[in-house]
Design an enzyme around this catalytic site. Structure first.
Site, short mmCIF file in Angstrom:
data_model
loop_
_atom_site.label_atom_id
_atom_site.label_comp_id
_atom_site.label_asym_id
_atom_site.label_seq_id
_atom_site.Cartn_x
_atom_site.Cartn_y
_atom_site.Cartn_z
N CYS A 2 0.82 -1.20 0.00
CA CYS A 2 0.00 0.00 0.00
C CYS A 2 0.87 1.26 0.00
CB CYS A 2 -0.94 0.02 1.18
SG CYS A 2 -0.16 -0.47 2.69
N ARG A 27 3.89 -1.61 -5.22
CA ARG A 27 3.83 -2.16 -3.86
C ARG A 27 2.64 -3.10 -3.67
NH1 ARG A 27 6.77 1.42 -0.24
NH2 ARG A 27 5.31 1.06 1.42
N TRP A 75 -4.15 -1.75 0.31
CA TRP A 75 -4.02 -3.20 0.25
C TRP A 75 -4.81 -3.72 1.43
CZ3 TRP A 75 -1.80 -7.35 3.03
CH2 TRP A 75 -1.60 -8.52 2.28
N ASN A 99 -1.54 3.38 6.38
CA ASN A 99 -0.92 2.10 6.00
C ASN A 99 -0.77 1.29 7.27
OD1 ASN A 99 1.62 3.00 3.54
ND2 ASN A 99 -0.58 2.81 3.41
N GLY A 100 -1.08 0.02 7.20
CA GLY A 100 -0.81 -0.84 8.35
C GLY A 100 -2.09 -1.33 9.00
N GLU A 483 13.37 -21.13 -5.23
CA GLU A 483 13.14 -19.77 -5.75
C GLU A 483 12.44 -19.85 -7.12
OE1 GLU A 483 13.07 -16.86 -4.70
OE2 GLU A 483 13.25 -15.62 -6.49
N LYS A 487 8.85 -18.14 -8.03
CA LYS A 487 8.61 -17.22 -9.16
C LYS A 487 7.41 -17.68 -9.97
CE LYS A 487 10.53 -14.85 -8.02
NZ LYS A 487 11.02 -14.04 -7.10
N GLU A 490 4.16 -17.14 -8.04
CA GLU A 490 3.82 -15.73 -7.85
C GLU A 490 3.17 -15.12 -9.07
OE1 GLU A 490 6.91 -13.40 -5.00
OE2 GLU A 490 7.81 -14.30 -6.77
N HIS A 506 10.79 -40.10 -1.33
CA HIS A 506 10.12 -40.15 -0.03
C HIS A 506 8.73 -39.53 -0.08
CE1 HIS A 506 13.71 -41.69 1.85
NE2 HIS A 506 14.41 -40.78 1.19
N LYS A 605 4.73 -5.67 -2.72
CA LYS A 605 6.18 -5.65 -2.91
C LYS A 605 6.91 -5.65 -1.56
CE LYS A 605 10.03 -5.33 -5.18
NZ LYS A 605 10.55 -6.59 -5.72
#
Ligand code: GLU
Length: 610
Positions: A2, A27, A75, A99-100, A483, A487, A490, A506, A605
């Site tokens: 946000c 963001r 957000w 924000n928050g 990673e 990617k 995401e 396994h 972000k």
């Protein structure tokens, strides 16, 4: 996560606010809004669900006049994304962007309802608006009303308050979410990230935890948590203004993938001679600490955690120093034992990751011999609160899916490991030289990896219609596989998992069939023969394999096995190198699927909430 912008100027600022929000889009957010007021107290608020361009269109047709105002990209944490829940929120003459999260919002909501306030949104933010309005009735100034309000709030926030009855000032409070003040000439600005304002000013003041500032067009007054007037330094930023532009690229992520050779050159600059690492370049305080370290504890989240996992192999194999790596949100809530002479290293692109920051603050009380950060943003909270920072110098990263930040983190960590090994005389001159030369060679090798773009694009069609993908690696290529899976998840929304190839039998082997592509990262190293056996186990069960390996690795293409030939690179830097084709694969699959590559759904972000 946000974004906030604010301005007090002697010109119309609606366009500045909208442009600031556009620059903060990376963001992650779900709705956006602005409110402006002019000297005659004419007030306008516009909010839109969806992209900033929806808001920009509405603003363009509204003829907004006013020199004081606030803007916000939300957000959602409390209440669905909707116009009514989007910011700014209003109570009487008071306007708030935030924000928050306000953790005690339920109790405050009841209290305010008892006082007669009606809530129109489901957000936690609305309690701030009503509280400031309530306090404003008796306070001598908006500043005092905000100070009295923040004393009642629990949680993490950055918030800006505006009073349309007093239209020449803004009050901004920082407690947990980053806030900067941009200094102009005869005008001043607020933002949650300097990037929002780089087209207007380069002079920034970073607020500290608990600070509350009063901003007018010609003055900025800062008060600390105890209400004392304090001075905060104004620093000049040299970030490139065009960092917020895509240039010839279709997406920021694509631009950032292709920027990696340059970013890595910047990372290495001044830190290596042609055959040695320059320990002093890590920081003045660093040498002393590195001489004494017996153990390393790494704390990070997401992609940075994967960088930490890769570095763990290096700390132990190159420097012979034991290393643990933990996800910040786990570390901060468990009882842990601090090993003797242990160095804590946080890794974060933004330097504002809430969980990592909280873990750092906790660790500082727990007997670590030192705290350092590997970070990309100068002046960020992690940088300011650590004993020393080893900057990755990737340049601004806008795409939510981290790319150049990751590879530069890896290069930075490899230099750190080498310096540590050298300080403690645990590495031969020849080995140090080998690593340093491998690092020097890396930018050019990554250019070669980027040249595979077309081949990987062709490959991507095989993945776009699949529901799942498995990534395999061994040793330090296991975190690279993790990673790679991250990617793909995401940005393409395909379920992807990574396994250490030896672990396949396994459990996950049960998943293998013709609908499950299996990507194998198979550089030529000691584990290649073992990996080949794992690959055969997949083939024997009808799996479809995509093997990234060197020319001479001995893999033969077959109907169920594609080989992507990679140039030979040094084993130690190979994890950095093999990351690049994985980024390209995720990018091209996402392109085919038509997802929002730079702002994938539900993600942000810089994760500045817990
Ligand atoms: N918690 C607030 C909300 O859900 C603020 C979210 C944000 O930081 O954008 O509206």
């Amino acid at each position: 996560m946000c974004g906030i912008v604010g301005a007090v100027a002697q010109r119309n600022i609606a366009d500045i606010l909208v442009e600031g929000l556009r620059r903060l889009e990376y963001r992650g957010y779900d709705s956006a809004g602005i409110a402006v007021v002019d000297l005659h107290k004419n007030y306008t608020r516009i909010r839109r669900i969806g992209k900033v361009r929806e808001l920009a269109n509405a603003v363009a047709t509204s003829n907004l006049i006013g020199g004081t105002g606030v803007g916000h990209t939300r957000w959602a944490t409390h209440g669905v994304p909707s116009e009514v829940n989007s910011h700014p929120h209003i109570s009487g003459d008071i306007t708030i962007v935030h924000n928050g999260i306000i953790e005690n919002h339920q109790a405050l909501r009841s209290l305010l309802q008892d006082r007669g306030y009606t809530f129109v949104s489901q957000t936690d933010t609305e309690v701030i608006a009503h509280l400031v309005e309530w306090e404003r009735r008796t306070a001598t100034s908006l500043l005092e009303a905000v100070q009295k309000t923040t004393a009642q709030l629990q949680g993490a926030y950055g918030a800006v308050a505006m009073d349309s009855n007093d239209p020449e000032r803004l009050i901004v409070a920082r407690s947990g979410s980053p806030i900067v003040i941009g200094h102009g000439i005869g005008e001043n600005f607020i933002a949650s990230d300097p990037l929002a304002l780089l087209n207007i000013t380069r002079r920034f003041m970073y607020l500290e935890e608990g600070d509350i500032a009063e901003i007018t067009y010609d003055n900025v007054n800062v008060f600390d948590a105890s209400g004392q007037h304090v001075e905060r330094a104004v620093i000049e930023l040299h970030a490139q203004q065009d960092a917020g532009e895509k240039g010839k690229y279709r997406h920021f992520m694509q631009k950032e993938v292709f920027e990696q050779p340059t970013a890595l050159r910047n990372t290495l600059e001044g830190r290596l001679t042609h055959d040695a690492v320059i320990t002093e370049s890590i920081g003045v305080n660093a040498v002393d600490i590195l001489n004494k370290v017996e153990h390393v504890q790494i704390i990070a989240c997401g992609t940075s955690f994967n960088a930490g996992m890769t570095a763990r192999y290096w700390f132990e194999s190159i420097a012979g120093i034991s290393c643990d790596v933990e996800i910040a949100s786990e570390f901060r809530y468990r009882k842990f034992v601090t090993r003797p002479n242990s160095l804590l290293i946080t890794i974060s692109q933004s330097g504002e990751t809430a969980d990592t920051l909280a873990a750092l603050r906790l660790a500082k009380k727990c007997g670590y011999m030192g705290v350092m950060t590997v970070c990309n943003v100068a002046g960020s909270s992690l940088v300011r609160e650590s004993d020393f920072a080893f900057m990755t110098r990737a340049g601004a990263e806008i795409g939510v899916a981290s790319t150049k930040a990751f590879t530069t983190q890896l290069a930075t960590l490899l230099m750190l490991v080498t310096a540590l090994a050298k300080q403690q005389k645990r590495i031969s001159k020849a080995k140090e030289k080998e690593i340093v030369q491998a690092l020097h060679a890396l930018p050019e090798q990554i250019e070669q990896a980027l040249a595979l773009d077309k081949d990987i694009k062709a490959l991507a069609t095989d993945f776009a219609d699949k529901q799942h993908t498995l990534f395999l690696g061994r040793g330090e290529f296991y975190p690279i596989a993790v990673e790679a899976a991250l990617k793909l998840k995401e940005i393409s929304y395909i379920h992807a998992e990574a396994y250490a190839a030896g672990e396949l039998k396994h459990g996950p082997l049960a998943l293998i069939d013709a609908d499950m592509p299996v990507v194998v990262i198979a550089p030529g190293n000691d584990l290649l023969e073992k990996l080949k056996s794992n690959i055969e186990e997949v083939r024997a069960r009808g799996g479809l394999l995509y093997v990234f390996s060197e020319q001479k690795s001995g893999f033969e293409a077959a109907h169920n096995m594609k080989i992507i030939r990679m140039p030979k690179v040094n084993e130690i830097t190979a994890p950095i190198f093999y990351t690049v084709p994985m980024q390209l694969l995720a990018y091209h699959v996402a392109l085919i699927k038509g997802t929002d590559v730079d702002q994938p759904r539900n993600l942000a972000k810089a994760v500045t909430v817990e």
